[in-house]
Structures are given as structure tokens and as C-alpha cells.
Design an enzyme around this catalytic site. Structure first.
Site, PDB file in Angstrom:
ATOM      1  N   TYR A 144       0.825  -1.206   0.127  1.00  0.00           N
ATOM      2  CA  TYR A 144       0.186   0.078   0.259  1.00  0.00           C
ATOM      3  C   TYR A 144       0.513   1.278  -0.015  1.00  0.00           C
ATOM      4  O   TYR A 144       1.479   1.671   0.718  1.00  0.00           O
ATOM      5  CB  TYR A 144      -1.011   0.393   1.562  1.00  0.00           C
ATOM      6  CG  TYR A 144      -1.961   0.953   1.244  1.00  0.00           C
ATOM      7  CD1 TYR A 144      -2.834   1.530   0.825  1.00  0.00           C
ATOM      8  CD2 TYR A 144      -1.276   1.836   2.543  1.00  0.00           C
ATOM      9  CE1 TYR A 144      -3.740   2.828   1.251  1.00  0.00           C
ATOM     10  CE2 TYR A 144      -2.032   2.966   2.972  1.00  0.00           C
ATOM     11  CZ  TYR A 144      -3.516   3.506   1.619  1.00  0.00           C
ATOM     12  OH  TYR A 144      -3.953   4.541   2.568  1.00  0.00           O
ATOM     13  N   THR A 197       2.479   7.112   1.919  1.00  0.00           N
ATOM     14  CA  THR A 197       2.746   8.263   2.478  1.00  0.00           C
ATOM     15  C   THR A 197       3.787   8.670   1.964  1.00  0.00           C
ATOM     16  O   THR A 197       4.838   7.755   0.236  1.00  0.00           O
ATOM     17  CB  THR A 197       3.553   7.252   3.682  1.00  0.00           C
ATOM     18  OG1 THR A 197       2.992   7.169   4.288  1.00  0.00           O
ATOM     19  CG2 THR A 197       5.047   8.113   4.363  1.00  0.00           C
ATOM     20  N   PRO A 216       7.818  10.965   0.907  1.00  0.00           N
ATOM     21  CA  PRO A 216       9.251  11.476   2.018  1.00  0.00           C
ATOM     22  C   PRO A 216       8.661  13.161   2.208  1.00  0.00           C
ATOM     23  O   PRO A 216       8.504  13.172   4.053  1.00  0.00           O
ATOM     24  CB  PRO A 216      10.045  12.328   0.422  1.00  0.00           C
ATOM     25  CG  PRO A 216      10.275  10.628   0.069  1.00  0.00           C
ATOM     26  CD  PRO A 216       8.591  10.843  -0.130  1.00  0.00           C
ATOM     27  N   ARG A 218      -6.282   0.131   9.954  1.00  0.00           N
ATOM     28  CA  ARG A 218      -6.133   1.267  11.599  1.00  0.00           C
ATOM     29  C   ARG A 218      -6.444  -0.109  13.225  1.00  0.00           C
ATOM     30  O   ARG A 218      -5.892  -0.736  13.595  1.00  0.00           O
ATOM     31  CB  ARG A 218      -6.825   2.279  11.969  1.00  0.00           C
ATOM     32  CG  ARG A 218      -5.701   3.030  12.291  1.00  0.00           C
ATOM     33  CD  ARG A 218      -6.829   4.372  10.962  1.00  0.00           C
ATOM     34  NE  ARG A 218      -5.527   5.615  10.409  1.00  0.00           N
ATOM     35  CZ  ARG A 218      -6.841   6.260   9.915  1.00  0.00           C
ATOM     36  NH1 ARG A 218      -7.804   6.985   9.689  1.00  0.00           N
ATOM     37  NH2 ARG A 218      -5.703   7.741   9.894  1.00  0.00           N
ATOM     38  N   GLU A 240      -0.429   3.677   9.973  1.00  0.00           N
ATOM     39  CA  GLU A 240      -1.498   3.990   9.786  1.00  0.00           C
ATOM     40  C   GLU A 240      -2.576   4.763  10.202  1.00  0.00           C
ATOM     41  O   GLU A 240      -3.494   5.219  10.369  1.00  0.00           O
ATOM     42  CB  GLU A 240      -2.821   2.414  10.169  1.00  0.00           C
ATOM     43  CG  GLU A 240      -1.899   1.582   9.446  1.00  0.00           C
ATOM     44  CD  GLU A 240      -1.639   1.350   8.534  1.00  0.00           C
ATOM     45  OE1 GLU A 240      -1.681   2.184   7.561  1.00  0.00           O
ATOM     46  OE2 GLU A 240      -2.008   0.223   7.725  1.00  0.00           O
TER      47      GLU A 240
END
Length: 379
Positions: free
Chosen positions: A122, A125, A127, A241, A362
Site C-alpha cells: 500500500y 506516504t 517523503p 487501523r 496507519e
């Protein structure tokens, strides 16, 4: 409200526990020490249905509930939180394809993911885009029947090893509405990977940057419509989560159980540590907090399953509480082991290192508080 597990839930809880004890526990320390990604163990887990726990049955998923998944992940994490967490991430990515993908995409990707013949990652995110996920900058530009993708993703579990990267990219305007989801195969030209990250914990799963340099991705790899990506990502994270909270439960429970055994065997001042009331009280608090975290997490799982209003906030509450509490249980377990808890001869320090990152990924626990606070002050 029903607090007892069903007969079916008890059956797969036992199955997961037996698998964890026989296939994971004997090897977990070596996986951690040598940074081994246990592919064959993962595939044996998938043979039990753990490769697509809440994916539909059409392509080999188990079609279980989020609560069922939480029960399974707790058992797996009691043996190795790092490996259990990777299974949870693989499940989250596969579910996104199953839930939001078209028939052709499900048929193309899911059979291999359900058996873990192929692994999934997944990619959200970046940098410079962590907690502020909607500010992501990886861009995909249409060029005929392809998207040309440029950018990078950071801290990707399975990075460099996974076969499919469920990736959030920007196809439109700034903000959430401009984000689209692509399922990008590993062999895509222009896709490459950074060096493996050197981490405090989670050593049994690879982690690397995922890099896109004029990567050409067919439009047939788009999951949902353009602009649906942020919605897909957030729905995936509600379940993610819950999953990572369940992994924290497993690691904390194993640490507590190991501590109780140690305290009955270890003697100081002429009696077992378990005979000292001050230490008994500490264990009592650890057990109480673990049970409270489990109850909160199971409620969140049930709400996510039912799409109950407030499920997102409840999942954030459960994730924040369970990961904070369970890390502290591991920390207290290490303290009660004294100097031995600091040694790798005992598993406590591994649980502590593995559970620490659960407070970050998460969605950091600071972001969980932001989600909860917004829910509290909404109209």
C-alpha cells in the site's frame, strides 16, 4: 451486545493460534535477527485463508468480517507482530482491489494475492507527505491509454519485494479530490526501489522507497474513477487501523503471558516476584488495560463492518488507545524482567521494538486525536 465469540470465531481463533505457535513462534527470533521475509510461511498462512480474510470468495477470499480479522491478527501477532502486520497490510491492499476494482481487475490481481503467490503493498506516504496525506505529490498524467507516473513513496512495507503496489497518485487538482488509485505491477517500466531501510523493528518485512520515473501504467490499472483515490485510501485505513491495533493486542498479550511465567519462576529476597503485591498490582493494571483495548478494538471492527456512522472516529479511538496501551504493556513487561528483558534471549525486547511503530503508521496517534477531536466538535 454479545461479548462471547461464536463457535466459528473460536474455531478460526484456534486455527490461527495453532498456526502461529507451530509455524511462526519457533522462527520469529531468527526472522528478526537476520531480517528474513518468510515467504513460504506467509503462503502457508494464505492456504488457511489469511491472504484475503475479508475479500470476497469469488477469487479465493475468505469473506470474513473485520472482527474476525481482528481475532486472527491478534493470534498471529502473539507469535510475530512484524509478520502479522505485513499480512494485515497485504490484506488491506487486496481489499481495496476487491472492493473498488472492476471485474477484470479483480480477476487479474486477486487470485495471486489470495494465495500470496503474489504480495501486495500500500503506497500512500511520501517523503514530504506523511500525516498530511492529501498533499501528496506523486503525479500521474494521461498519455493515450497510459498514465505516466513520476514521484516517490516512502516507508513502504514490502517495498522491493511485493508484486503489486496499490498507489495513490495525483491526477488532478490539489487536495483530496485530485487523488486517484492505481494498482501498479512490479514489472512496470520506470518503477524502481530505494535501499532497504534499517529499522528499529519490523525486521521480518522489507521496507523501502518506491520510485516512479516516467513509469507507464495502463489506465486499466486504475482502481475506481479518477478522483476516488483519497476516499479509497481512507476507507482502507479505517480497517487498517483496526488491524494494526489487533497486532498490538497480540504482542502485548504475549509479553504479559511471558511476564507472568517469569515472575513465578524468578525469586528475589527469598520469594517469587509474583508474591510481591506491588508487582501483582502492576500486572493487574496491564491485564485490565489489555482487556479494555481489546473491547474498544472489537467494537470498532464491528462498526467498520456495519458502516455505522462514527466508525471512522471509533477506529481512530481504538487504534490510538490500543497501540499506546499495548506498547506500554510491553515496556512494563520489559521492566518486570529486569536486565533479562533487555536481552535478545527473551522475546520481550522484540515485541517492544515491533509494537513501537504501531503508534506511527496507519496514521500517527497524533492524527488519530485530530480525527477524534473533529468528530467531537462536528455539528
Amino acid at each position: 451486545m454479545e461479548f462471547s465469540l461464536s463457535e466459528e470465531q473460536v474455531a478460526f481463533q484456534d486455527m490461527a493460534r495453532n498456526f502461529a505457535q507451530n509455524e511462526m513462534t519457533p522462527h520469529a527470533a531468527e526472522w528478526d535477527e537476520k531480517s528474513v521475509f518468510p515467504e513460504e510461511t506467509l503462503r502457508r498462512a494464505a492456504a488457511l485463508g489469511f491472504g484475503g480474510i475479508y475479500c470476497g470468495e469469488e477469487h479465493g477470499g475468505s469473506a470474513l468480517s473485520r472482527l474476525d480479522a481482528a481475532i486472527i491478527f491478534e493470534e498471529l501477532a502473539a507469535a510475530c507482530p512484524s509478520t502479522a502486520a505485513y499480512i494485515s497490510i497485504h490484506n488491506m491492499a487486496a481489499w481495496m482491489i476487491d472492493r473498488f476494482g472492476g471485474a477484470e481487475q479483480r480477476a487479474r490481481f486477486l487470485p495471486g494475492l489470495m494465495t500470496m503467490a503474489q504480495f501486495a503493498s500500500y503506497c500512500l506516504t511520501e517523503p514530504n507527505s506523511g500525516s498530511d496525506a492529501a498533499s501528496l505529490r506523486t503525479r500521474a498524467v494521461r498519455d493515450g491509454g497510459d498514465y505516466v507516473v513520476n514521484g516517490s513513496k516512502a516507508f513502504i512495507s514490502g517495498g522491493g519485494r511485493s508484486d503489486v503496489y496499490v498507489t495513490m497518485v495525483r491526477t488532478g487538482e490539489d487536495g483530496p479530490a485530485g487523488i486517484t488509485c492505481l494498482a501498479i505491477p512490479k514489472e512496470t517500466p520506470g518503477l524502481s526501489f530505494g535501499a532497504q531501510e534499517r529499522k528499529l523493528g519490523w525486521h521480518s518485512q522489507p521496507t523501502a522507497m518506491v520510485l516512479f520515473e516516467d513509469a507507464r501504467v495502463p489506465t486499466s490499472c486504475r482502481i475506481g474513477e479518477e478522483g476516488d483515490g483519497f476516499k479509497i485510501a481512507m476507507q482502507g485505513l479505517d480497517g487498517g487501523r483496526v488491524n494494526i491495533g489487533a497486532c498490538s493486542l497480540g504482542g502485548a498479550r504475549a509479553s504479559l503471558e511471558a511476564t507472568k511465567i517469569y515472575m513465578t519462576e524468578r525469586k528475589q529476597f527469598g520469594k517469587a516476584l509474583s508474591a510481591f503485591q506491588a508487582l501483582q498490582f502492576r500486572v493487574a493494571d496491564m491485564a485490565t488495560e489489555l482487556e479494555a483495548a481489546r473491547l474498544m478494538l472489537h467494537k470498532a471492527a464491528a462498526m467498520v463492518d456495519r458502516k455505522t456512522p462514527g466508525a471512522t472516529a471509533q477506529a481512530a479511538m481504538a487504534k490510538r488507545f490500543s497501540t499506546d496501551v499495548c506498547f506500554e504493556i510491553c515496556n512494563q513487561a520489559l521492566q518486570l524482567h529486569g536486565g533479562y528483558g533487555y536481552l535478545r534471549d527473551y522475546p520481550i525486547e522484540r515485541y517492544l521494538r515491533d509494537l513501537r511503530v504501531h503508534q506511527i503508521l496507519e496514521g500517527t496517534n497524533e492524527v488519530m486525536r485530530l480525527i477524534i477531536a473533529r468528530d467531537q466538535f462536528k455539528n
